[in-house]
Each structure stands twice: as structure tokens, then as C-alpha cells.
Design an enzyme around this catalytic site. Structure first.
Site, PDB file in Angstrom:
ATOM      1  N   HIS A 139      26.711  18.902 -27.042  1.00  0.00           N
ATOM      2  CA  HIS A 139      25.953  19.986 -27.679  1.00  0.00           C
ATOM      3  C   HIS A 139      26.558  20.368 -29.020  1.00  0.00           C
ATOM      4  O   HIS A 139      27.710  20.064 -29.325  1.00  0.00           O
ATOM      5  CB  HIS A 139      25.891  21.222 -26.773  1.00  0.00           C
ATOM      6  CG  HIS A 139      27.204  21.860 -26.462  1.00  0.00           C
ATOM      7  ND1 HIS A 139      27.931  21.557 -25.336  1.00  0.00           N
ATOM      8  CD2 HIS A 139      27.944  22.786 -27.130  1.00  0.00           C
ATOM      9  CE1 HIS A 139      29.045  22.286 -25.319  1.00  0.00           C
ATOM     10  NE2 HIS A 139      29.075  23.031 -26.389  1.00  0.00           N
ATOM     11  N   GLU A 198      25.207  32.748 -23.268  1.00  0.00           N
ATOM     12  CA  GLU A 198      24.911  31.388 -23.712  1.00  0.00           C
ATOM     13  C   GLU A 198      23.490  30.988 -23.341  1.00  0.00           C
ATOM     14  O   GLU A 198      23.047  31.245 -22.222  1.00  0.00           O
ATOM     15  CB  GLU A 198      25.912  30.432 -23.029  1.00  0.00           C
ATOM     16  CG  GLU A 198      25.564  28.963 -23.139  1.00  0.00           C
ATOM     17  CD  GLU A 198      26.517  28.061 -22.365  1.00  0.00           C
ATOM     18  OE1 GLU A 198      27.726  28.365 -22.289  1.00  0.00           O
ATOM     19  OE2 GLU A 198      26.043  27.049 -21.803  1.00  0.00           O
ATOM     20  N   GLN A 236      23.465  24.867 -28.231  1.00  0.00           N
ATOM     21  CA  GLN A 236      24.022  25.962 -27.443  1.00  0.00           C
ATOM     22  C   GLN A 236      24.102  27.210 -28.329  1.00  0.00           C
ATOM     23  O   GLN A 236      24.882  27.243 -29.280  1.00  0.00           O
ATOM     24  CB  GLN A 236      25.423  25.567 -26.962  1.00  0.00           C
ATOM     25  CG  GLN A 236      26.125  26.601 -26.116  1.00  0.00           C
ATOM     26  CD  GLN A 236      27.559  26.183 -25.803  1.00  0.00           C
ATOM     27  OE1 GLN A 236      28.362  26.021 -26.704  1.00  0.00           O
ATOM     28  NE2 GLN A 236      27.860  26.002 -24.536  1.00  0.00           N
ATOM     29  N   HIS A 295      30.817  25.077 -33.150  1.00  0.00           N
ATOM     30  CA  HIS A 295      31.606  23.906 -32.759  1.00  0.00           C
ATOM     31  C   HIS A 295      30.681  22.775 -32.330  1.00  0.00           C
ATOM     32  O   HIS A 295      29.466  22.979 -32.186  1.00  0.00           O
ATOM     33  CB  HIS A 295      32.615  24.254 -31.656  1.00  0.00           C
ATOM     34  CG  HIS A 295      32.018  24.587 -30.317  1.00  0.00           C
ATOM     35  ND1 HIS A 295      31.917  25.882 -29.850  1.00  0.00           N
ATOM     36  CD2 HIS A 295      31.485  23.812 -29.337  1.00  0.00           C
ATOM     37  CE1 HIS A 295      31.353  25.872 -28.655  1.00  0.00           C
ATOM     38  NE2 HIS A 295      31.077  24.625 -28.316  1.00  0.00           N
ATOM     39  N   GLU A 350      35.032  20.289 -29.067  1.00  0.00           N
ATOM     40  CA  GLU A 350      35.206  20.461 -27.626  1.00  0.00           C
ATOM     41  C   GLU A 350      34.913  19.122 -26.950  1.00  0.00           C
ATOM     42  O   GLU A 350      34.114  18.322 -27.450  1.00  0.00           O
ATOM     43  CB  GLU A 350      34.196  21.511 -27.138  1.00  0.00           C
ATOM     44  CG  GLU A 350      34.248  21.808 -25.647  1.00  0.00           C
ATOM     45  CD  GLU A 350      33.177  22.820 -25.219  1.00  0.00           C
ATOM     46  OE1 GLU A 350      32.233  23.082 -25.995  1.00  0.00           O
ATOM     47  OE2 GLU A 350      33.266  23.321 -24.082  1.00  0.00           O
TER      48      GLU A 350
END
Lengths: 148, 148
Positions: free
Chosen positions: A11, A49, A62, A88, A143
Site C-alpha cells: 500500500h 485507517e 491507506q 509511507h 514499511e
């Protein structure tokens, strides 16, 4: 040796100022994306989220709205003068423990001391965006995610 | 009615300060990514581009180093106090003309007057990140890409 073994982009995360989450969801629905999952994430994250599906390959957007001012997302929005934006990028891996070991053995600086629970039952860790011992900064928060 | 019809994330673009492109490529190779394509892009873009493959699904990371101070990427880096970072996200569509018509009919503000040539023979257009007539800002620069 272990490999990080990224298979795809899991994502792209977007910081959304408090109170704007539903308006943002509506905008992404106009792009043709559909809501897959909603969750309030506590612990160190402190975000509301919304995950949206992008096409059929498993890529997701996201949206992250801070639950309070302690959220790292709130701090990003504050640094940006109250604006949201790209937060991110998460890469999917089949084995998060192997990816963690491989990132360390590559000398990449990891934020988390070990893989930890993410949202929707995933296991995750983050690389440090600013500091790298030998090669300079990545400059982006990355991530790694193993699905549940 | 036409649909935007996004099938996947084509690439995530990262701004890289002048002189740091090869060090960044080396960092991404340590993440396990492989260089797919290099190109110097002129016109309004004025960037040196390196595309890296992320896994096997077609997702890519696009590193963008400005060729000169007129490049929009140079302006982003200047706004960020000399630092690079996430620049835009590109979504792949099968038919860029249909996607363009659909974006307009959804009332989304498009930067380009019509789809235009991108790198490696693609055809692209961008949505405006700041302004939206009724729903507020997307807050993120999004591109749509039809492959050659």
C-alpha cells in the site's frame, strides 16, 4: 542468507488531517477505488485507517487520520503546516522474519526492534527514513508487511 | 460513461537531490530491487529517471533527479529544504483517453490539457493535488499511465 523478498507494493499511505477522512474517502471512490477495510489502530500508531483497493492486483491506498496529537501522523501533518499528503510506502513480503533479518544483514537501519503487529492481522516493520550508516538517507519511510 | 479504470499502481516516484541518484540506486538494489530502465526526460519534466522493479507484479519505484533548476522535481526539493522524498503516485490504466474523459466527467481537476507523452513511450496525465472544485484537495500528486 535471508532475502528481503519483496513481491509487490502492499500500500501507499496518505496522511489525512483530522476531520477530513470521509471527504477523502469520497474523493478516492470517485477515482474508482473501493473501501476494503476500516480499523482504529492504537499502540504507537493512533490512527483511523481506511484501506482502498486499487484495481485487482492487491495494491492498496491507506488513508490515515490521526486519533490524537500523539499520533506520528499528527506530527507529520503539523510539520507540513496542517496539510496531509504521502506518508509511507509499504512493500509486501512472504516472510517478515526473514525480511527483517535480511534488512539488518544489509546494514539497513530498522526502526522497530522486531517485527510487530500491524492493522488487519498483518506483521510489519519500518526502515528509518533519515539515517543510514554508510550510504546516506533513504529519504522515504518504508514499511514491510506480511499478510495474516 | 467512460471509467478511469485503474488496474494497479504503476509506480511510486521519489525526488532525489542532484548528485545523489547513483547512491540512491545502490540503496534500492540493497532492498532487492533491480533497475529496469534509465532515461533523461526533457520537455516540462527535466529529470534523469531510473525505474526499479518491485517484485513480479509490475509495480515500480521511479527515482527522479532534476536535470536543472527548472524541473518541477528541483522545485519540490527546494520547498523541502534540499531534501528529496515521495513525489507522486502513478496508477496504470488500459485506456488513457477514456481515463482522462472519466476524470473530467467526475469533476476532478486535471493539470494536463490532454494526455501527453511520458517516459518509455507511455501516455500520461496528472491530477491537480491542491484544488478540487467541490470536495477539497486530494493533497497528493497523482498520475495516470497507459503503457506503450
Amino acid at each position: 542468507m535471508d532475502k528481503i523478498g519483496v513481491t509487490m507494493i502492499d500500500h501507499v499511505a496518505i496522511a489525512v488531517p483530522a476531520g477530513q477522512l470521509e471527504a477523502q474517502v469520497a474523493l478516492y471512490e470517485r477515482l474508482g477505488f473501493t473501501v476494503l477495510h476500516r480499523e482504529e489502530v492504537y499502540g504507537g500508531d493512533q490512527v483511523r485507517e481506511v484501506l482502498l483497493r486499487v484495481g485487482e492486483t492487491g495494491n492498496m491506498i491507506q488513508l490515515l487520520e490521526p486519533l490524537n496529537s500523539d499520533s506520528p501522523v499528527a506530527k507529520q501533518i503539523e510539520r507540513q503546516g496542517g496539510r496531509g499528503g504521502l506518508a509511507h510506502v509499504a512493500f509486501r513480503v512472504p516472510d517478515i522474519q526473514a525480511a527483517f533479518a535480511a534488512a539488518r544483514s544489509e546494514g539497513l537501519q530498522v526502526i522497530d526492534e522486531a517485527p510487530r503487529p500491524g492493522s488487519r492481522g498483518t506483521t510489519v516493520f519500518f526502515l528509518h527514513p533519515k539515517t543510514h550508516p554508510t550510504d546516506g538517507a533513504l529519504g522515504v519511510l518504508y514499511e514491510f508487511v506480511q499478510e495474516a
